[in-house]
Design an enzyme around this catalytic site. Structure first.
Site, PDB file in Angstrom:
ATOM      1  N   SER A   1       0.600  -0.841   0.048  1.00  0.00           N
ATOM      2  CA  SER A   1       0.310  -0.308   0.131  1.00  0.00           C
ATOM      3  C   SER A   1       0.643   1.264   0.159  1.00  0.00           C
ATOM      4  O   SER A   1       1.628   1.011  -1.088  1.00  0.00           O
ATOM      5  CB  SER A   1      -1.457   0.212   1.214  1.00  0.00           C
ATOM      6  OG  SER A   1      -1.863   0.771   1.173  1.00  0.00           O
TER       7      SER A   1
ATOM      8  N   ASP B   1      -8.144  -4.625  -6.158  1.00  0.00           N
ATOM      9  CA  ASP B   1      -8.077  -3.746  -4.800  1.00  0.00           C
ATOM     10  C   ASP B   1      -9.047  -2.423  -4.511  1.00  0.00           C
ATOM     11  O   ASP B   1      -9.175  -1.598  -5.563  1.00  0.00           O
ATOM     12  CB  ASP B   1      -6.546  -3.943  -4.484  1.00  0.00           C
ATOM     13  CG  ASP B   1      -5.970  -3.107  -3.645  1.00  0.00           C
ATOM     14  OD1 ASP B   1      -6.978  -2.677  -2.764  1.00  0.00           O
ATOM     15  OD2 ASP B   1      -4.996  -3.585  -3.004  1.00  0.00           O
TER      16      ASP B   1
ATOM     17  N   HIS C   1      -6.856  -6.685  -0.057  1.00  0.00           N
ATOM     18  CA  HIS C   1      -5.348  -5.348  -0.184  1.00  0.00           C
ATOM     19  C   HIS C   1      -3.893  -6.270   0.111  1.00  0.00           C
ATOM     20  O   HIS C   1      -4.450  -6.138   1.481  1.00  0.00           O
ATOM     21  CB  HIS C   1      -5.988  -4.223   0.106  1.00  0.00           C
ATOM     22  CG  HIS C   1      -5.282  -3.041   0.490  1.00  0.00           C
ATOM     23  ND1 HIS C   1      -4.512  -2.493  -0.940  1.00  0.00           N
ATOM     24  CD2 HIS C   1      -4.705  -2.016   1.745  1.00  0.00           C
ATOM     25  CE1 HIS C   1      -3.706  -1.808  -0.552  1.00  0.00           C
ATOM     26  NE2 HIS C   1      -3.802  -1.316   0.975  1.00  0.00           N
TER      27      HIS C   1
END
Length: 505
Positions: free
Chosen positions: A205, A423, A452
């Site tokens: 991320s 995602d 994710h």
């Protein structure tokens, strides 16, 4: 993932002439690892921890310092050890020292044998000189104002101003130095303190953006790099555009959730089609607008639904909570999913805003924010306003905004990327842009999935094999590849939670 330009450019120029990070760290002794803080040591007794001091301002390396907590899980096989793998769970604001211990139980065994797993709390996060902007017990008291209603718009703008002002009052001296290039320079000081000429890096991320910026600043110090669930690094998308892109992805993924609930109507009894389940969710939202149930209001329903879209581990409890509410008038299950924000959560929110607010310019006119939120909500209403209020303090942030670092990746060694097709937090289109920005990268797409965090976090054996082959042997697929997604949960089966899946937040 959330951010006057002239001052930001001046700060970048000052950093450009600062002494190289390695020269700053070279005079310090090697890290002495010992006991970790109790909240980390209890779940991860094998972890060892140490503190690295870094300059508050990298342009003034002899000035005030802040402490960064670093954790280490040593390689299990000294003969197979090939170096240090620094890991970051994202955020910005995710506690990383603890995450190093979590990954120790999830990565393929050959990776555990070959690498010291190095976690770290980025500056001002968790155990690293933490900051806070508000009193969480009062500011985050549930239920929060409705994010969608025009009647609460003034209240939500006032809350955003209160948050920005609170950050300036409580953490003002740190705000000018809370940004991704500074975090990247901190990473290089950790590298030097570890005594490594090069490091490998695993970022999820926001950690993908941190890794890309680190690779842009210090390409010669990168051994191997895995970027999982990538931020779109285009300078026009950091960070305002990235947040708008989440609105589209969230609406699409919520529809996937509704379809999944409908496929299991024999369990939930909310309808045999996604539209029927969507109507049940909307009825719940309208009832909570009319009369919140304790901590559960319309904002909280959006938040717990949004969080459930990061993976599938919360799909069944969310669906059961909706069924209880709609079929039996029972709000206990949904209310139990509302998590009070404690000091750690508030710290994470402070860093989330501080880094994103400072990394790039943001709109300063309320009219522009509201225009874009209305436009997104007209087609993707689920989280458009909710997501906008999350970063609304950036409109009046009390610290310089930089120009984003341009990522070219021209000098980086081969990079391995993962992203699921659906995602919600880092949409696949952004990963494609990161892939294009890094010419040496190979992108592995998990098809028909929306987790994710793919590698080591989703239970996808093929993804884990590809990542292990790269980290241990340097072997990459010869071209971009799509792999089958991990299985969806089966609510008809006995209730179990796959211990190999972890949800990033």
């Amino acid at each position: 993932m959330k951010r006057s330009i002239a001052l930001g450019l001046a700060a970048v120029a000052a950093l450009a002439i600062a002494p190289p990070a390695a020269s700053v760290a070279a005079t310090r002794p090697a890290l002495q690892f010992g006991q970790c803080p109790k909240d980390i040591a209890t779940p991860h007794p094998q972890l060892r921890c140490a503190t690295v001091e870094v300059p508050l301002d990298h342009a003034n390396p002899g000035g005030e310092r802040v402490q960064i907590l670093v954790s280490e899980l040593p390689a299990r096989d000294p003969q197979a050890r090939r170096g240090s793998l620094l890991v970051n769970p994202g955020g910005p604001g995710g506690p990383g020292a603890d995450f190093g211990g979590t990954l120790g139980d999830l990565v393929p065994p050959q990776v555990r044998d070959s690498y010291d797993l190095i976690g770290f709390d980025t500056r001002n996060t968790a155990h690293s000189t933490p900051i806070s902007c508000v009193d969480p017990a009062t500011y985050w008291a549930h239920p929060l104002p409705d994010p969608d209603s025009p009647a609460t718009r003034v209240t939500n703008w006032q809350r955003a101003q209160t948050y920005a002002d609170g950050c300036a009052q409580r953490a003002g001296k740190y705000l000018s130095h809370l940004n991704t290039p500074t975090n990247a320079r901190d990473v290089d000081l950790i590298r030097a303190a570890l005594g490594e000429q090069k490091i490998s890096f695993l970022g999820y991320s926001y950690g993908t953006y941190l890794g890309a910026v680190y690779g842009q600043l210090f390409p010669e110090r990168v051994d191997r790099m895995v970027l999982d669930s990538s931020v779109n690094p285009d300078v026009s998308e950091v960070w305002y555009g990235n947040n708008l892109a989440q609105d589209v992805a969230a609406q699409q993924r919520l529809d996937h959730f509704f379809d999944w609930v409908a496929r299991h109507d024999q369990v939930f009894h909310l309808g045999t089609g996604g539209l029927a389940v969507k109507a049940a969710w909307q009825r719940t939202q309208e009832e909570l607008r009319r009369a919140p149930r304790g901590p559960l209001g319309p904002s909280e329903l959006i938040e717990i639904s949004f969080n459930a879209l990061y993976g599938e581990s919360d799909w069944q409890p969310l669906a059961q909570g909706l069924a209880d509410f709609q079929l039996r008038g029972d709000d206990h299950a949904l209310a139990a999913m509302v998590t009070p924000k404690d000091a750690l959560a508030e710290n994470g929110n402070a860093i989330y805003n501080a880094v994103e607010c400072a990394d790039a310019p943001w709109p300063t006119r309320r009219a522009e924010w509201e225009r874009d939120s209305r436009r997104m909500a007209s087609r993707h209403p689920f989280a458009a306003w909710f997501n906008s209020w999350t970063v609304a303090p950036c409109r009046t942030w009390h610290a310089p905004r930089q120009q984003p670092t341009k990522i070219t990746g021209e000098e980086l060694p081969p990079v391995l990327m993962f992203n699921s097709e659906h995602d919600v937090a880092t949409p696949h289109a952004g990963a494609v842009e990161m892939h294009h920005a890094l010419p040496s990268s190979v992108l592995v797409t998990e098809r028909d999935a929306g987790k994710h965090g793919v590698w080591a976090l989703s239970g996808n054996a093929e993804a884990d094999r590809i990542g292990a082959d790269y980290l241990v042997h340097g072997a990459l697929p010869t071209e971009d590849v799509a792999i089958p997604g991990h299985p969806e949960p089966d609510p008809s089966a006995p209730a179990t939670r796959d211990s190999r899946t972890v949800e990033l937040r």
